[in-house]
Design an enzyme around this catalytic site. Sequence first.
Site, PDB file in Angstrom:
ATOM      1  CE  LYS A 114     -45.351 -55.936 -35.531  1.00 19.84           C
ATOM      2  NZ  LYS A 114     -45.760 -55.960 -36.719  1.00 19.84           N
ATOM      3  CE  LYS A 196     -34.017 -51.219 -36.657  1.00 19.29           C
ATOM      4  NZ  LYS A 196     -34.291 -52.600 -37.435  1.00 19.29           N
ATOM      5  CE  LYS A 199     -44.012 -47.184 -38.346  1.00 18.87           C
ATOM      6  NZ  LYS A 199     -43.050 -48.427 -38.408  1.00 18.87           N
TER       7      LYS A 199
END
Length: 332
Positions: A114, A196, A199
Amino acid sequence: MEEKKVMLSGIQPSGDLHLGNYLGAIKNWSARTEEFDCYYFMADMHTITVRQNPADLRRRTLEQLAQYIACGLDPEKNTLFIQSHVHQHAELGWVLNCYTMFGELSRMTQFKDKSSKHKDNINGGLFTYPSLMAADILLYQPDYIPVGEDQKQHCELTRDVAIRFNHIYGDVFKVPEPYIPKAGARIMGLTTPESKMSKSIPEGCVFLMEKPEDIQRKFKRAITDSDTENPVRYDPKEKPGVANLMNIYAAVTGRSFQAIEAEFAGQGYGRFKPAVGDAVVECLRPIREEAQRILSDKAYLESVYKAGAEKASYVANKTLRKVYKKIGFVAK
Ligand code: TRP
């Protein structure tokens, strides 16, 4: 009566829920209601470690709660709450910060990921995120933490911090186990069968609240392969796109791979893909309608999260009082 084992998990309201979240996680949660004492919360405090639009965060938090209920999580039988409504999370989070090492936090892969994605906002909360997560968990003394593979490292750190704390002060925290679903439950992206469903790749991601025609379109465009001999057969290595569609079809219809192969024997993807799309549309229709109904009933939704926060707070407070006493804070 024997006490039920306790389970707890948090989900960040950082994006709209999709088919991968439903089939890989939420659907299994409702099946555990009777056997376990379950706590599920919207981890809004974790979500602000990355900059959010306030109106979107508020909307998604409530939508997620409505969708969980619509997916079958009964609020009478599970404790459903919003993290920021239970102030003990922030309080124990601070304490545990003081028992978590800089070196440990520096090794967390989610922090490294991140912080490389959000270089302009590498804030303290992003760094100490795992101490807050440890607090979320340890407050409720759970036996199991159902999470995805990506959260395993955070669960291990939680265990280390609990063990360290117990070592100094005696048995304060139960040391919980992560509970990670098997690979079969993983739904991949419709356009990226090697990764996977996410979004961040919306073309390959089917959202729970999406319109039926949009869902159909995404399935028609799903990646398969150029096999015309015997197209619909389960071979995850050679035919990952088809295997993923079969996984989805099996999960929503309850049919076995064998039955699916028989159903589409001699037929091409032109028949198979829309059939999977139809099955998914029918599986999601009642969920979408129920979630919309719940969302329009603001008083009901509010009663659910208020009752959830009250119950959670009662349990969390017992642990927090014990911790405060052990570390030497004066009782109020
Ligand atoms: N970190 C988790 C995630 O990103 C969310 C989370 C926060 C969580 N607190 C938790 C999960 C406690 C399990 C238990 O998916």
